[in-house]
Enzyme design. Structure first.
Site, PDB file in Angstrom:
ATOM      1  N   ALA A  73     -11.879   9.537   0.106  1.00 40.80           N
ATOM      2  CA  ALA A  73     -11.807   8.160   0.615  1.00 40.80           C
ATOM      3  C   ALA A  73     -10.803   8.066   1.757  1.00 40.80           C
ATOM      4  CB  ALA A  73     -11.395   7.225  -0.503  1.00 40.80           C
ATOM      5  N   GLY A  74     -11.086   7.146   2.677  1.00 38.04           N
ATOM      6  CA  GLY A  74     -10.150   6.890   3.765  1.00 38.04           C
ATOM      7  C   GLY A  74     -10.617   7.458   5.076  1.00 38.04           C
ATOM      8  N   LYS A  77     -13.972   4.820   6.167  1.00 38.94           N
ATOM      9  CA  LYS A  77     -13.619   3.625   5.382  1.00 38.94           C
ATOM     10  C   LYS A  77     -14.757   2.610   5.333  1.00 38.94           C
ATOM     11  CE  LYS A  77      -8.621   3.877   6.191  1.00 38.94           C
ATOM     12  NZ  LYS A  77      -7.916   3.683   4.943  1.00 38.94           N
ATOM     13  N   ASN A 122       0.421   8.977   6.385  1.00 34.01           N
ATOM     14  CA  ASN A 122      -0.245   7.778   6.889  1.00 34.01           C
ATOM     15  C   ASN A 122       0.255   6.543   6.186  1.00 34.01           C
ATOM     16  OD1 ASN A 122      -2.543   6.131   5.341  1.00 34.01           O
ATOM     17  ND2 ASN A 122      -2.464   8.191   4.454  1.00 34.01           N
ATOM     18  N   GLY A 125      -2.731   1.160   5.529  1.00 39.24           N
ATOM     19  CA  GLY A 125      -2.730  -0.143   4.860  1.00 39.24           C
ATOM     20  C   GLY A 125      -4.116  -0.765   4.731  1.00 39.24           C
ATOM     21  N   PHE A 126      -5.096   0.038   4.336  1.00 41.40           N
ATOM     22  CA  PHE A 126      -6.448  -0.457   4.030  1.00 41.40           C
ATOM     23  C   PHE A 126      -7.070  -1.239   5.180  1.00 41.40           C
ATOM     24  CE2 PHE A 126      -5.617  -0.793  -0.882  1.00 41.40           C
ATOM     25  CZ  PHE A 126      -5.652   0.582  -0.977  1.00 41.40           C
ATOM     26  N   ASN A 155     -14.967   3.182  -2.859  1.00 47.25           N
ATOM     27  CA  ASN A 155     -13.586   3.058  -3.311  1.00 47.25           C
ATOM     28  C   ASN A 155     -13.105   1.655  -2.936  1.00 47.25           C
ATOM     29  OD1 ASN A 155     -10.653   3.121  -2.752  1.00 47.25           O
ATOM     30  ND2 ASN A 155     -10.767   5.303  -3.241  1.00 47.25           N
ATOM     31  N   ASN A 188      -8.962   1.941  -6.590  1.00 48.37           N
ATOM     32  CA  ASN A 188      -7.789   2.560  -5.981  1.00 48.37           C
ATOM     33  C   ASN A 188      -6.556   1.718  -6.332  1.00 48.37           C
ATOM     34  OD1 ASN A 188      -5.856   3.740  -4.438  1.00 48.37           O
ATOM     35  ND2 ASN A 188      -6.828   3.337  -2.460  1.00 48.37           N
ATOM     36  N   SER A 191      -2.620   3.616  -3.621  1.00 48.27           N
ATOM     37  CA  SER A 191      -2.171   3.734  -2.233  1.00 48.27           C
ATOM     38  C   SER A 191      -0.726   3.255  -2.127  1.00 48.27           C
ATOM     39  CB  SER A 191      -3.042   2.880  -1.305  1.00 48.27           C
ATOM     40  OG  SER A 191      -2.401   2.777  -0.052  1.00 48.27           O
ATOM     41  N   ASN A 193       0.542   2.196   0.552  1.00 51.15           N
ATOM     42  CA  ASN A 193       0.658   1.399   1.774  1.00 51.15           C
ATOM     43  C   ASN A 193       0.271  -0.069   1.647  1.00 51.15           C
ATOM     44  OD1 ASN A 193       1.522   3.728   3.198  1.00 51.15           O
ATOM     45  ND2 ASN A 193      -0.598   4.420   3.224  1.00 51.15           N
ATOM     46  N   THR A 194      -0.037  -0.505   0.426  1.00 50.16           N
ATOM     47  CA  THR A 194      -0.204  -1.931   0.154  1.00 50.16           C
ATOM     48  C   THR A 194       0.915  -2.305  -0.802  1.00 50.16           C
ATOM     49  OG1 THR A 194      -2.587  -1.919   0.497  1.00 50.16           O
ATOM     50  CG2 THR A 194      -1.722  -3.672  -0.901  1.00 50.16           C
ATOM     51  N   LYS A 225      -8.451   5.904  -9.280  1.00 53.55           N
ATOM     52  CA  LYS A 225      -7.743   6.878  -8.433  1.00 53.55           C
ATOM     53  C   LYS A 225      -6.252   6.706  -8.617  1.00 53.55           C
ATOM     54  CE  LYS A 225      -7.543   8.894  -3.829  1.00 53.55           C
ATOM     55  NZ  LYS A 225      -8.242   9.036  -2.552  1.00 53.55           N
ATOM     56  N   ASN A 254      -4.119  10.545  -5.046  1.00 49.54           N
ATOM     57  CA  ASN A 254      -3.871   9.940  -3.741  1.00 49.54           C
ATOM     58  C   ASN A 254      -2.713  10.685  -3.042  1.00 49.54           C
ATOM     59  OD1 ASN A 254      -3.857   7.940  -1.632  1.00 49.54           O
ATOM     60  ND2 ASN A 254      -4.709   6.499  -3.114  1.00 49.54           N
ATOM     61  N   GLY A 301      -4.354  18.455  -1.092  1.00 52.03           N
ATOM     62  CA  GLY A 301      -3.874  19.777  -0.706  1.00 52.03           C
ATOM     63  C   GLY A 301      -4.887  20.891  -0.845  1.00 52.03           C
ATOM     64  N   THR A 323      -7.247  15.981   4.431  1.00 52.41           N
ATOM     65  CA  THR A 323      -6.366  16.605   5.419  1.00 52.41           C
ATOM     66  C   THR A 323      -6.859  18.012   5.791  1.00 52.41           C
ATOM     67  OG1 THR A 323      -4.563  15.313   4.500  1.00 52.41           O
ATOM     68  CG2 THR A 323      -3.947  17.128   5.931  1.00 52.41           C
TER      69      THR A 323
HETATM   70  C1  LIG Z   1      -5.200   8.974   7.069  1.00 50.05           C
HETATM   71  C2  LIG Z   1      -5.511   8.845   5.596  1.00 50.05           C
HETATM   72  C3  LIG Z   1      -6.109   7.687   5.117  1.00 50.05           C
HETATM   73  C4  LIG Z   1      -6.391   7.561   3.762  1.00 50.05           C
HETATM   74  N1  LIG Z   1      -6.996   6.422   3.299  1.00 50.05           N
HETATM   75  C5  LIG Z   1      -7.319   6.324   1.988  1.00 50.05           C
HETATM   76  C6  LIG Z   1      -7.975   5.174   1.494  1.00 50.05           C
HETATM   77  O1  LIG Z   1      -8.298   4.238   2.225  1.00 50.05           O
HETATM   78  N2  LIG Z   1      -8.250   5.125   0.168  1.00 50.05           N
HETATM   79  C7  LIG Z   1      -7.940   6.149  -0.695  1.00 50.05           C
HETATM   80  O2  LIG Z   1      -8.239   6.055  -1.889  1.00 50.05           O
HETATM   81  N3  LIG Z   1      -7.319   7.259  -0.236  1.00 50.05           N
HETATM   82  C8  LIG Z   1      -7.013   7.365   1.056  1.00 50.05           C
HETATM   83  N4  LIG Z   1      -6.400   8.497   1.518  1.00 50.05           N
HETATM   84  C9  LIG Z   1      -6.041   9.555   0.550  1.00 50.05           C
HETATM   85  C10 LIG Z   1      -7.080  10.673   0.511  1.00 50.05           C
HETATM   86  O3  LIG Z   1      -8.328  10.186   0.052  1.00 50.05           O
HETATM   87  C11 LIG Z   1      -6.608  11.794  -0.447  1.00 50.05           C
HETATM   88  O4  LIG Z   1      -6.521  11.284  -1.751  1.00 50.05           O
HETATM   89  C12 LIG Z   1      -5.248  12.355  -0.041  1.00 50.05           C
HETATM   90  O5  LIG Z   1      -5.110  12.433   1.358  1.00 50.05           O
HETATM   91  C13 LIG Z   1      -5.017  13.742  -0.617  1.00 50.05           C
HETATM   92  O6  LIG Z   1      -5.995  14.648  -0.185  1.00 50.05           O
HETATM   93  P1  LIG Z   1      -5.758  15.679   1.044  1.00 50.05           P
HETATM   94  O7  LIG Z   1      -4.483  16.395   0.771  1.00 50.05           O
HETATM   95  O8  LIG Z   1      -6.990  16.547   1.037  1.00 50.05           O
HETATM   96  O9  LIG Z   1      -5.677  14.845   2.262  1.00 50.05           O
HETATM   97  C14 LIG Z   1      -6.091   8.634   2.863  1.00 50.05           C
HETATM   98  C15 LIG Z   1      -5.503   9.794   3.369  1.00 50.05           C
HETATM   99  C16 LIG Z   1      -5.221   9.918   4.718  1.00 50.05           C
HETATM  100  C17 LIG Z   1      -4.577  11.181   5.212  1.00 50.05           C
END
Ligand SMILES: Cc1cc2nc3c(=O)[nH]c(=O)nc-3n(C[C@H](O)[C@H](O)[C@H](O)COP(=O)(O)O)c2cc1C
Length: 345
Positions: A73-74, A77, A122, A125-126, A155, A188, A191, A193-194, A225, A254, A301, A323
């Site tokens: 997710a993210g 979006k 990041n 903030g949704f 999500n 979710n 996060s 960021n909210t 999540k 997350n 990761g 990522t």
């Molecule tokens: C730029 C960015 C935006 C994200 N936005 C969301 C989001 O809107 N909702 C959510 O559930 N997770 C969001 N995530 C979290 C990712 O879905 C994931 O859970 C987290 O980055 C760990 O995985 P990774 O290490 O593979 O990035 C975001 C991550 C990044 C880097």
């Protein structure tokens, strides 16, 4: 069986150096716009596609996944490029986070690369178009041939302007509006960021949230999540309630707010993802698998095929990347799915 992978050398040797010299969010916007356009050109999707091989079909919470690797997710979006994710080889995609009210998110800049650690921070903030607009657009696409054959998760999160005490009804609004769109749903509550959102993982708030959605749910798999920063008591509380309210599984995890593992000058408000999250996320997976029988989508990761294998060995039913996809590009999708196929996962 199609297994070609034209994008492998192109991304890392040519595209990435250019993209990584630009602002991360700008690159993301251009990527989504490009993939959204590509999603409307069937022959180009076909060139890109290598989804003909279904040898590792997998059934999880009643859904069939052509392969167990999803886009987290993210990234998409607003669900702008669904056919492209399928063509790139993902076995499923999770759109969102979507909130009941459309919102712009936090001020920019709000996405930061830490190149040497293969990490991102990041604090978006949704930012999203809101449940209504997305439901209308995707509702028109859903019955048509362009709709992907891979499961689409939705999500959902809390609108920023809605007070925490009214969170359950705000999530419910999004759920009801999008119920016909998603194959599975994710609450979710993790996060960073909210403001206050993570408090929904605690005490009575999480019970109220699960109850509100499940009372209305006509049978869509519902997952939660969680953050990687929960202590074991909090995690066990969520797992017990997830069982009680018959959730279909857990998305773990997350981003983390614990930035101790990165150098001081790189730390910023926001959630950390990528390589420095690997150990935390794996630890949470181990804990869940030890204390619960709920299916887990493991995320956090996963930067190469060995990381993915480690999650399946630890009991994950599905995995997601975000990522890793930014740093390695489409090659990572190919690498992980190829290695799974070879091992017969
Ligand atoms: C730029 C960015 C935006 C994200 N936005 C969301 C989001 O809107 N909702 C959510 O559930 N997770 C969001 N995530 C979290 C990712 O879905 C994931 O859970 C987290 O980055 C760990 O995985 P990774 O290490 O593979 O990035 C975001 C991550 C990044 C880097």
């Amino acid at each position: 069986m199609r297994t070609r992978n034209p994008t492998v050398p192109f991304y890392e040797s040519f595209l990435k150096p250019i993209l990584f010299s630009l602002d991360p969010e700008l690159v993301h916007e251009v990527a989504i716009a490009t993939l959204a356009r590509l999603s409307r050109i069937p022959w180009l999707l076909d060139v890109l596609s290598r989804s003909g091989d279904n040898r590792f079909n997998r059934e999880v919470f009643g859904l069939r996944f052509p392969n167990p690797l999803g886009l987290a997710a993210g990234f998409d979006k607003n669900g702008m490029a669904l056919p492209a994710w399928e063509a790139l080889g993902f076995g499923f995609v999770e759109i969102g986070t979507i909130t009941a009210q459309g919102q712009v998110g936090n001020p920019r800049p709000r996405v930061f690369r830490i190149k040497e650690m293969e990490a991102l921070i990041n604090r978006l903030g949704f930012n999203n178009e809101g449940a209504e607009k997305i439901a209308v657009r995707l509702g028109q696409l859903r019955g048509r041939p362009q709709w992907p054959k891979i499961p689409v998760g939705v999500n959902i999160g809390k609108s920023k302007v809605v007070p925490l005490e009214e969170a359950a009804s705000d999530y419910l609004r999004s759920f009801q509006r999008l119920e016909g769109i998603g194959d599975y749903f994710v609450l979710n509550v993790s996060s960073p960021n909210t403001p206050g959102l993570r408090k929904l993982q605690e005490g009575a708030a999480i019970r109220e949230l699960f109850a509100a959605i499940q009372q209305q749910n006509q049978g869509k798999p519902l997952l939660v999540k969680i953050a990687p920063d929960l202590v074991s008591g909090q995690l066990d509380h969520i797992l017990a309630l997830a069982d009680e309210f018959r959730l279909a599984g857990v998305v773990a995890t997350n981003t983390t707010v614990n930035q101790e593992v990165i150098p001081q000058d790189k730390r910023r408000p926001g959630g950390l993802s990528g390589e420095p999250l690997r150990t935390l996320s794996l630890g949470i997976l181990h804990h869940i698998k030890k204390h619960s029988s709920l299916p887990v989508i493991s995320v956090g990761g996963i930067m190469n095929a060995d990381d993915a294998k480690q999650r399946f060995d630890a009991g994950a039913e599905l995995v997601q990347i975000y990522t890793g996809f930014v740093f390695r590009g489409p090659r990572l999708v190919w690498e992980i799915t190829e290695s799974l196929r070879k091992k017969g996962e």
